[in-house]
Design a protein around this motif. Structure first.
Motif, PDB file in Angstrom:
ATOM      1  N   LYS A 186      -0.470   1.140  -6.050  1.00 52.71           N
ATOM      2  CA  LYS A 186      -0.459   1.674  -7.408  1.00 52.71           C
ATOM      3  C   LYS A 186      -0.103   3.160  -7.383  1.00 52.71           C
ATOM      4  O   LYS A 186      -0.344   3.850  -6.390  1.00 52.71           O
TER       5      LYS A 186
ATOM      6  N   TYR B 150      -5.264   1.709 -11.234  1.00 45.58           N
ATOM      7  CA  TYR B 150      -5.742   1.591  -9.856  1.00 45.58           C
ATOM      8  C   TYR B 150      -7.006   0.741  -9.824  1.00 45.58           C
ATOM      9  O   TYR B 150      -7.248   0.011  -8.867  1.00 45.58           O
TER      10      TYR B 150
ATOM     11  N   ALA C 140      -2.485   4.020  -2.792  1.00 44.75           N
ATOM     12  CA  ALA C 140      -2.168   4.843  -3.965  1.00 44.75           C
ATOM     13  C   ALA C 140      -1.069   5.828  -3.608  1.00 44.75           C
ATOM     14  O   ALA C 140      -1.152   6.533  -2.606  1.00 44.75           O
TER      15      ALA C 140
ATOM     16  N   HIS D 273      -8.803   1.740   1.276  1.00 43.91           N
ATOM     17  CA  HIS D 273      -8.037   2.499   0.272  1.00 43.91           C
ATOM     18  C   HIS D 273      -7.309   3.645   0.961  1.00 43.91           C
ATOM     19  O   HIS D 273      -7.922   4.424   1.710  1.00 43.91           O
TER      20      HIS D 273
END
Length: 228
Positions: free
Chosen positions: A107, A121, A153, A221
């Protein structure tokens, strides 16, 4: 004329990787390759998610040549009910496998997104489309039946520390606010800081999310700083 070869090709494990450690090896590889990706595409602060995903998929595949990993973009995630979904990148150990053993969703994190997309997100605004990254894993439409995957991200504005606080604030709102949802949002969904922001190129966080089927998935992440 080509002769028919009746010999079957089996999915033979790579002897260089010990049994049970392939996910750990993959995580190490992903982290190394994301630094290569960051160096190559630094400055892409207006590039779309689709284009960045294409660059990422090609980078992962090229760098993985000596390893038993196959990265397939737009991998189908079969659903027990309803329409099948596609995850940005599925990771396979062998070309004959029908299901990935690891998935990667990505994202953008930027202030340039419209109001109805700014929290993508974490979650989207349409419960039918399920456009949010974390919510897709919690609904088990991404990382289907897996216990570990990754969410990446592309940081195109501000910095990783800013978005770490922002994302956790969005999750905290879901935990504390009374909203109609079949998802159970809890403190384990919050991103845990494992990097202490020591490297401004790549930040890593973790979370353990409960799915709608009551199983859990460990999400790695990665916030990639694309700001020049």
């Amino acid at each position: 004329m080509l002769k028919d070869n009746n010999k079957s090709i089996s999915n033979i494990p790579n002897p260089s990787i010990k049994k049970g450690s392939i996910t750990k090896k993959l995580i190490e590889f992903i982290e190394e390759t994301l630094l290569v990706f960051q160096k190559q595409f630094k400055g892409e602060v207006h590039t779309s998610e689709e284009v960045l995903n294409e660059h990422l998929g090609k980078t992962l595949q090229y760098q993985s040549k000596p390893l038993p990993f196959i990265f397939i973009q737009e991998t189908i995630q079969k659903q027990k009910k309803g329409q099948n979904r596609k995850v940005d990148i599925g990771v396979f150990k062998h070309y004959a496998e029908t299901k990935p053993f690891f998935t990667i969703e990505a994202k953008r994190l930027t202030t340039a997104l419209s109001k109805n997309r700014e929290k993508e997100y974490v979650t989207g605004t349409n419960s039918e489309k399920l456009s949010g990254g974390i919510e897709r894993f919690k609904h088990n439409v991404h990382g289907v039946d897996l216990t570990e995957s990754a969410l990446i991200a592309y940081v195109q504005k501000e910095n990783s520390k800013h978005w770490f606080n922002k994302v956790n604030n969005w999750i905290n709102q879901l935990i504390t606010e009374e909203i109609e949802s079949i998802l159970n949002w809890a403190s384990n969904d919050l991103l845990t800081n494992t990097c202490e922001f020591k490297d401004n190129r790549l930040a890593k966080f973790t979370s353990i999310c409960e799915k709608t089927n009551k199983t859990k998935i460990h999400i790695n992440h990665y916030f990639i700083n694309l700001i020049s």
